[in-house]
Design an enzyme around this catalytic site. Structure first.
Site, PDB file in Angstrom:
ATOM      1  N   LEU A 221     -34.024  14.848  46.306  1.00 35.06           N
ATOM      2  CA  LEU A 221     -34.972  15.837  45.088  1.00 35.06           C
ATOM      3  C   LEU A 221     -36.209  15.585  44.870  1.00 35.06           C
ATOM      4  O   LEU A 221     -36.914  16.221  44.745  1.00 35.06           O
ATOM      5  CB  LEU A 221     -34.137  15.859  43.674  1.00 35.06           C
ATOM      6  CG  LEU A 221     -32.585  16.250  43.827  1.00 35.06           C
ATOM      7  CD1 LEU A 221     -31.954  16.305  42.501  1.00 35.06           C
ATOM      8  CD2 LEU A 221     -32.390  17.413  44.321  1.00 35.06           C
ATOM      9  N   GLY A 222     -36.496  13.953  45.049  1.00 30.59           N
ATOM     10  CA  GLY A 222     -37.972  14.085  44.903  1.00 30.59           C
ATOM     11  C   GLY A 222     -38.268  12.628  45.003  1.00 30.59           C
ATOM     12  O   GLY A 222     -37.429  11.681  44.952  1.00 30.59           O
ATOM     13  N   HIS A 278     -39.381  13.624  35.612  1.00 31.54           N
ATOM     14  CA  HIS A 278     -38.865  12.247  35.947  1.00 31.54           C
ATOM     15  C   HIS A 278     -40.028  11.586  37.067  1.00 31.54           C
ATOM     16  O   HIS A 278     -40.303  10.357  36.924  1.00 31.54           O
ATOM     17  CB  HIS A 278     -37.472  12.366  36.741  1.00 31.54           C
ATOM     18  CG  HIS A 278     -37.138  10.883  37.131  1.00 31.54           C
ATOM     19  ND1 HIS A 278     -36.148  10.427  36.561  1.00 31.54           N
ATOM     20  CD2 HIS A 278     -37.416  10.437  38.498  1.00 31.54           C
ATOM     21  CE1 HIS A 278     -35.526   9.248  37.413  1.00 31.54           C
ATOM     22  NE2 HIS A 278     -36.331   9.452  38.340  1.00 31.54           N
ATOM     23  N   GLU A 279     -40.317  12.189  38.294  1.00 25.29           N
ATOM     24  CA  GLU A 279     -41.064  11.686  39.115  1.00 25.29           C
ATOM     25  C   GLU A 279     -42.653  11.453  38.678  1.00 25.29           C
ATOM     26  O   GLU A 279     -43.330  10.545  38.796  1.00 25.29           O
ATOM     27  CB  GLU A 279     -41.320  12.533  40.366  1.00 25.29           C
ATOM     28  CG  GLU A 279     -40.018  12.711  41.015  1.00 25.29           C
ATOM     29  CD  GLU A 279     -39.071  11.383  41.279  1.00 25.29           C
ATOM     30  OE1 GLU A 279     -39.903  10.570  41.403  1.00 25.29           O
ATOM     31  OE2 GLU A 279     -38.068  11.182  41.612  1.00 25.29           O
ATOM     32  N   ASP A 305     -36.177  -1.606  32.465  1.00 29.23           N
ATOM     33  CA  ASP A 305     -37.221  -0.795  32.550  1.00 29.23           C
ATOM     34  C   ASP A 305     -38.542  -1.322  31.655  1.00 29.23           C
ATOM     35  O   ASP A 305     -39.407  -0.549  31.422  1.00 29.23           O
ATOM     36  CB  ASP A 305     -36.934   0.629  32.112  1.00 29.23           C
ATOM     37  CG  ASP A 305     -36.470   0.797  30.570  1.00 29.23           C
ATOM     38  OD1 ASP A 305     -36.175  -0.282  29.997  1.00 29.23           O
ATOM     39  OD2 ASP A 305     -36.379   1.994  30.184  1.00 29.23           O
ATOM     40  N   ASP A 341     -30.485  17.893  34.295  1.00 30.49           N
ATOM     41  CA  ASP A 341     -31.537  18.529  33.682  1.00 30.49           C
ATOM     42  C   ASP A 341     -31.305  18.889  32.334  1.00 30.49           C
ATOM     43  O   ASP A 341     -32.055  18.856  31.572  1.00 30.49           O
ATOM     44  CB  ASP A 341     -32.203  19.954  34.456  1.00 30.49           C
ATOM     45  CG  ASP A 341     -32.898  19.486  35.755  1.00 30.49           C
ATOM     46  OD1 ASP A 341     -32.750  18.084  36.283  1.00 30.49           O
ATOM     47  OD2 ASP A 341     -33.631  20.187  36.174  1.00 30.49           O
TER      48      ASP A 341
END
Length: 359
Positions: A221-222, A278-279, A305, A341
């Protein structure tokens, strides 16, 4: 509120961002990749390859900081930013980042309302992604980006995105370009070695986003990359990484069905633009919500994170079902998880501080 636009201060945000995985003085021993792509057990897609791409870059460039070195370096700077925020009598800076969207195709006509089956997506679909980014990073009231579910910790990150108005030569542009690169589809290797270096606009002035048709074998997806070169003292430049800086998104997950004028070609499961949110979060220094370490320490401020207000987790989530993979429920609504999403709506205060610090 101060608004530092990159049209006037074009180097400010991205110059400091450019340090993000550069090197300290020491060499780092790296041999072979250990990351394995995490495929969704629901539909088999690879939602994000940023962590794997970063490991590839670290192996390629021995002077590139590894994750531990970077976190050790940035931790005191984040703390200083927090104190600055607490002591400041003025509102935090709002940043504006010019974006160029490179739509990569193989000679197909641009999608229209009557014909929209190709990777040459319409300008309307491309522009809809900018709308989503602003809704999400600004937590706009009345939009899907206004976080009201789960932990209810969503904040306005005070980062705006606008389509570039001038190209690198000062010529007027819409910020969207359609490029026939004569390739049917793209592997990550071809993207890094051919596409990015040949088409990228100056990464010190623009956020470059490419929409592509990934090869069927990739099923991706990316992914994103942190810029690597810096003029800051004490950090080496490692060369070669700056010309691959930017974000790459599968064309069928770019943009939002909410803005569809009839010309959009979107995936039925990933169609609200959150793959790009997200990216771009990665591009601005955020890590996956589970930290890619798969450890349950119960303290994300020094593992995971590195955001203490996101619950620790050991694994990504691929749906909107509430899950508990460590201590307490995961923050499945966070943009940096792998949730679908429809339930993503949150950047937290700690994530905001991290992005503001990088800026």
């Amino acid at each position: 509120m101060k608004n530092k636009s990159l049209y006037k201060f074009v180097l400010l945000p991205i110059l400091y961002l450019s340090i993000s995985i550069s090197s300290f003085g020491q060499q780092v021993s790296k041999s072979k990749a250990s990351f394995l792509y995490k495929k969704s057990p629901i539909d088999g897609v690879i939602k994000c390859a940023t962590a794997e791409n970063e490991e590839r870059l670290q192996i390629k460039n021995s002077n590139r900081m590894n994750n531990t070195q970077f976190e050790k370096w940035i931790a005191p700077i984040i703390e200083a930013q927090k104190q600055k925020n607490l002591n400041s009598k003025t509102e935090a800076t709002t940043y504006t980042i010019p974006v160029v969207i490179h739509i990569i195709h193989n000679g197909d006509a641009i999608n229209t309302r009557s014909s929209h089956t190709s990777e040459n997506i319409s300008d309307a679909q491309a522009a809809s992604q900018i709308t989503v980014l602003n809704q999400d990073f600004r937590r706009m009231t009345g939009t899907r980006g206004y976080g009201t579910t789960g932990y209810k910790r969503g904040v306005d990150c005070q980062i705006n995105f606008v389509l570039a108005q001038q190209d690198p030569f000062g010529v007027f542009t819409t910020g969207i370009e359609h490029l026939n690169m004569l390739e049917t589809d793209w592997t990550t290797a071809k993207i890094e070695e051919i596409l990015k270096p040949d088409t990228q606009w100056d990464p010190n002035r623009y956020l470059n986003i490419w929409t592509v048709k990934f090869s069927s074998a990739t099923n991706l997806l990316g992914y994103a990359q942190f810029p690597s070169n810096s003029n800051l003292g004490g950090l080496y430049t490692n060369g070669g990484d700056a010309n691959t800086d930017g974000v790459v998104i599968n064309y069928i997950t770019f943009g939002s069905r909410a803005e569809n004028d009839g010309s959009f070609e979107l995936n039925k499961n990933y169609n609200l633009g959150r793959t790009t949110t997200h990216e771009v979060g990665h591009y601005l220094g955020l890590r996956h919500i589970w930290g890619d370490d798969d450890l349950c320490t119960g303290n994300n401020s020094d593992s995971g994170d590195y955001a203490s207000d996101t619950p620790d987790s050991t694994a990504p989530n691929y749906s909107c079902e509430i899950a508990a993979n460590c201590i307490g429920f995961d923050m499945i609504e966070n943009y940096m998880d792998y949730s679908t999403d429809s339930c993503m709506d949150t950047f937290t205060a700690e994530q905001k501080t991290r992005m503001q610090t990088i800026m």
